[in-house]
Design an enzyme around this catalytic site. Structure first.
Site, PDB file in Angstrom:
ATOM      1  N   SER A 117       4.299 -10.013   7.289  1.00  0.00           N
ATOM      2  CA  SER A 117       5.533 -10.531   6.696  1.00  0.00           C
ATOM      3  C   SER A 117       5.983 -11.794   7.400  1.00  0.00           C
ATOM      4  CB  SER A 117       6.639  -9.480   6.762  1.00  0.00           C
ATOM      5  OG  SER A 117       7.015  -9.256   8.108  1.00  0.00           O
ATOM      6  N   MET A 151       0.333 -15.976   9.203  1.00  0.00           N
ATOM      7  CA  MET A 151      -0.354 -17.243   8.984  1.00  0.00           C
ATOM      8  C   MET A 151      -1.793 -17.188   9.495  1.00  0.00           C
ATOM      9  SD  MET A 151       2.874 -19.599  10.154  1.00  0.00           S
ATOM     10  CE  MET A 151       2.061 -21.196  10.026  1.00  0.00           C
ATOM     11  N   GLU A 206       3.690 -10.679  12.153  1.00  0.00           N
ATOM     12  CA  GLU A 206       4.982 -11.309  11.880  1.00  0.00           C
ATOM     13  C   GLU A 206       4.836 -12.823  11.841  1.00  0.00           C
ATOM     14  OE1 GLU A 206       8.688  -8.636  13.646  1.00  0.00           O
ATOM     15  OE2 GLU A 206       8.031 -10.402  14.717  1.00  0.00           O
ATOM     16  N   CYS A 207       5.172 -13.447  10.727  1.00  0.00           N
ATOM     17  CA  CYS A 207       5.281 -14.900  10.605  1.00  0.00           C
ATOM     18  C   CYS A 207       4.015 -15.610  11.072  1.00  0.00           C
ATOM     19  CB  CYS A 207       6.523 -15.408  11.348  1.00  0.00           C
ATOM     20  SG  CYS A 207       7.047 -17.054  10.830  1.00  0.00           S
ATOM     21  N   GLY A 208       3.957 -16.050  12.322  1.00  0.00           N
ATOM     22  CA  GLY A 208       2.756 -16.696  12.823  1.00  0.00           C
ATOM     23  C   GLY A 208       1.540 -15.808  12.698  1.00  0.00           C
TER      24      GLY A 208
END
Length: 467
Positions: free
Chosen positions: A434, A333, A328-330
């Site tokens: 995501s 990344m 998720e997100c981080g």
């Protein structure tokens, strides 16, 4: 059951500091304090959890039903002496004109009295008009009192107190002077989270002592108890936990710390043993069947993440071998090839064929609605089919660049931005990555599906089948 709701006239009034300090002061007195936070937020709950010694749970109209909100409040509050809810923005602010999702609406739903924290900078007699407006805009709200914050001097305090006492029936519960000690450090996207702060305990202790000195904590206790005793708590819902049969790694360190406690509990109820993974210090993955990589601010730890070549390489190999991963997100990344932030660059895991670039302005922020596609990898319950629409939220300043190949996506974005304004949830191998943050609620029980996916992939691996 005792409870109180901390709100304000507008954002940046000092709610978080007062709530955190109140949690710390009550805990020091021996009370069991259960904190809650309205809306989708990770940073404030991390601080409130540290201050109270109990996980802070979010109460959110967008992702939860009203029954779920009340059930969550009652269930966790039943294990404490007092529950404290920190609101968002102002008392009557809401995403809808009717105020159905306002702090006032939540306070009424929970039957909790409201303590207002008012930033009094530049204000004297006008404090009375402000309080009258907040009070009479919705007469069903019970105001337990007001905390006057950011007061310039003793003379200023006298003027404020005199106006409140002369023109309203709202009791002054505290006066907090303008003080450099009443602060939390900030970073590029807001407050520094407690998991990134080595001296979090010292900061909480300092603010707790200020609140205990400047606020009538006893009066807050008395007024919360007398109001909440009039309501009838709902019975606590049973929460059976399955015997763990799979191991799910959770990245938890200074770079990754954004998890909903309820989601972690739901993973455990579904049969997952949660195993901590430190992306900054661990050189190898522990024995795990799946990996959940939550959000955080990995850009602030870019060089440390990049320097841990051993773990990056092992995660990349594990993904290639078919390890089930939810990022998720981080986490997304971190899975990318490299991260770019201004003139800073760092190599990341490299499992996702794209770069991550941090921008100056938000690329996605707020509530989202997603429609699940046929590419979503997790098993669906019963006869459910693709096309289901559900709520989530996002907050990211980064975007993907230099992507190689065509991605398959688990979600079409109905509202929000996601990865490109139209899609989110990149699917490759056994990975779902995501920008959106999911919340395990009645509207989207994602944890059972993820655990089932991990369990299925482990069974296939043991049977010698190809993923």
């Amino acid at each position: 059951m005792s409870g109180v709701y901390i709100s304000a006239a507008h954002k940046s009034s000092g709610k978080t500091l007062c709530t955190m300090g109140l949690c710390a002061a009550l805990r020091r007195r021996g009370y069991r304090v259960q904190p809650f936070k309205k809306g989708p937020d990770y940073i404030d709950p991390l601080w409130l959890g540290e201050a109270s010694g109990r996980a802070c749970h979010n109460l959110d109209f967008y992702t939860m039903t009203r029954h779920e909100i009340v059930d969550t409040f009652r269930r966790h509050g039943a294990e404490a002496d007092i529950s404290i809810v920190e609101g968002t923005k102002g008392l009557h602010d809401s995403v809808d004109l009717a105020g159905h999702q306002s702090n006032a609406s939540l306070a009424k739903l929970l039957a909790t009295p409201v303590v207002l924290v008012i930033d009094t900078e530049g204000m004297t007699r006008g404090i009375a008009a402000l309080l009258q407006g907040l009070q009479y805009f919705d007469r069903d709200i019970t105001l337990a009192g007001v905390i006057l914050n950011n007061v310039a001097s003793a003379r200023h305090a006298d003027k404020l107190r005199g106006a409140v006492e002369a023109y309203t029936d709202v009791g002054v519960l505290g006066v907090i002077p303008r003080d450099d000690a009443m602060f939390l450090r900030e970073q590029h996207l807001g407050l520094v989270p407690a998991n990134e702060t080595s001296d979090a305990g010292e900061i909480i202790g300092r603010i707790g002592r200020i609140i205990e000195t400047r606020v009538d904590v006893g009066a807050i206790l008395a007024r919360s108890g007398s109001i909440s005793a009039q309501s009838s708590p709902l019975p606590a819902s049973p929460r059976a936990r399955a015997t763990p049969d799979i191991r799910v790694g959770i990245t938890r360190d200074e770079a990754f710390g954004f998890y909903y406690p309820g989601d972690l509990e739901a993973l455990q109820r579904a049969g997952a043993e949660l195993v901590a993974v430190d992306t900054l210090r661990d050189r190898a993955l522990p024995p795990i069947d799946g990996l959940f990589m939550g959000g955080g601010f990995p850009e602030r730890h870019m060089h440390a993440l990049s320097a841990n070549r051993s773990l990056r390489a092992e995660i990349r190999r594990a993904v290639a071998r078919g390890l089930p991963v939810y990022a998720e997100c981080g986490g997304l990344m971190y899975l990318a090839k490299r991260m770019v932030w201004g003139d800073r660059r760092g190599e990341m895991v490299g499992a996702l064929e794209a770069d991550v670039v941090i921008r100056e302005r938000p690329q996605g922020r707020g509530y989202v609605r997603l429609r699940e596609t046929e590419h979503a990898p997790w098993p669906r319950a019963g006869k459910a089919r693709p096309g289901r629409v559900f709520p989530a939220h996002e907050f990211h300043y980064s975007e993907l660049r230099n992507a190689s190949g065509n991605f398959e996506y688990a979600y079409d974005v109905v509202r929000g931005h996601g990865i490109d304004g139209r899609h989110d949830g990149i699917v490759f191998g056994n990975v779902l990555a995501s920008y959106v943050h999911l919340r395990d609620t009645h509207r989207n029980h994602w944890t059972k599906r993820f655990v089932s996916f991990v369990r299925d992939r482990r069974s296939r691996r043991r049977a010698g089948n190809v993923y």
